[in-house]
Design a protein around this motif. Structure first.
Motif: not given
Length: 207
Positions: A85-91
């Motif tokens: 999730y973080r790698a794809f820019g999601y909070s």
């Protein structure tokens, strides 16, 4: 990924039991067991809830995850999902919202009378959902030049392979495998299951 009927047969063989002896221990007719193992008929709840006493690994039967690995697998799964999730820019808030959307998909699947999340049809629907999520990603990893569907297919097939093979890769290793596979498949736009299997096996040997 193997299905319940295949894992049932695998567990029976692991216990060293013939179909006749296993059926007898379960109070089942051998012909019924044959239908269960072939996938011609789905095991009923009474049967599935009783075979733990025979020695069947029930969590493995349902999920493909061995009981001995369950706790660490769940920890790894949580950490890995957060990393993706973080790698794809999601909070964190985005992550929760996406999970609620998936809950709606699951609920719809159940209301439509399926509820069988161990089928090729469900894997396809899940892959489509992931593809849609990836296409919305805020990460530069998914610029216009990135094929979101191809990336989603790679992630889905790799994850299913690792689960089926009882192989756990660290987030770093898995990320490198996904990147390598994407570069390999991007020219043709087609996923090769054999290459995924070989790449996962190779990555699991690295320290």
């Amino acid at each position: 990924m193997s299905k319940i009927n295949e894992r049932l047969k695998e567990e029976r063989i692991r216990l060293g039991l013939s179909q006749t002896s296993f059926a007898k221990r379960c109070g089942l007719h051998r012909n019924t067991l044959i239908k269960y193992e072939s996938g011609e008929r789905s095991p009923d709840f009474g049967f599935l809830s009783s075979i733990g006493d025979v020695g069947i690994d029930i969590p493995y039967l349902y999920s493909g995850i061995r009981s001995a690995d369950k706790q660490m697998f769940e920890i790894a799964e949580i950490e890995l999902s957060k990393g993706f999730y973080r790698a794809f820019g999601y909070s964190h808030e985005d992550e929760i919202a996406i999970k609620y959307r998936m809950m709606e998909v699951l609920d719809d699947e159940y209301k439509n009378g399926s509820g069988a999340w161990d089928t090729d049809d469900w894997y396809k629907r899940r892959s489509e959902f992931v593809t849609a999520v990836l296409s919305e990603s805020k990460s530069s990893l998914l610029s216009n030049s990135i094929d979101a569907k191809l990336l989603s297919d790679i992630l889905t097939k790799l994850e299913n392979l690792l689960i089926n093979s009882n192989v756990i890769l660290s987030p770093d290793k898995k990320s490198r495998v996904v990147a390598m596979l994407y570069r390999s498949f991007a020219p043709s736009g087609k996923v090769d299951d054999t290459v995924i299997k070989e790449a996962a096996a190779l990555a699991s040997t690295f320290t």
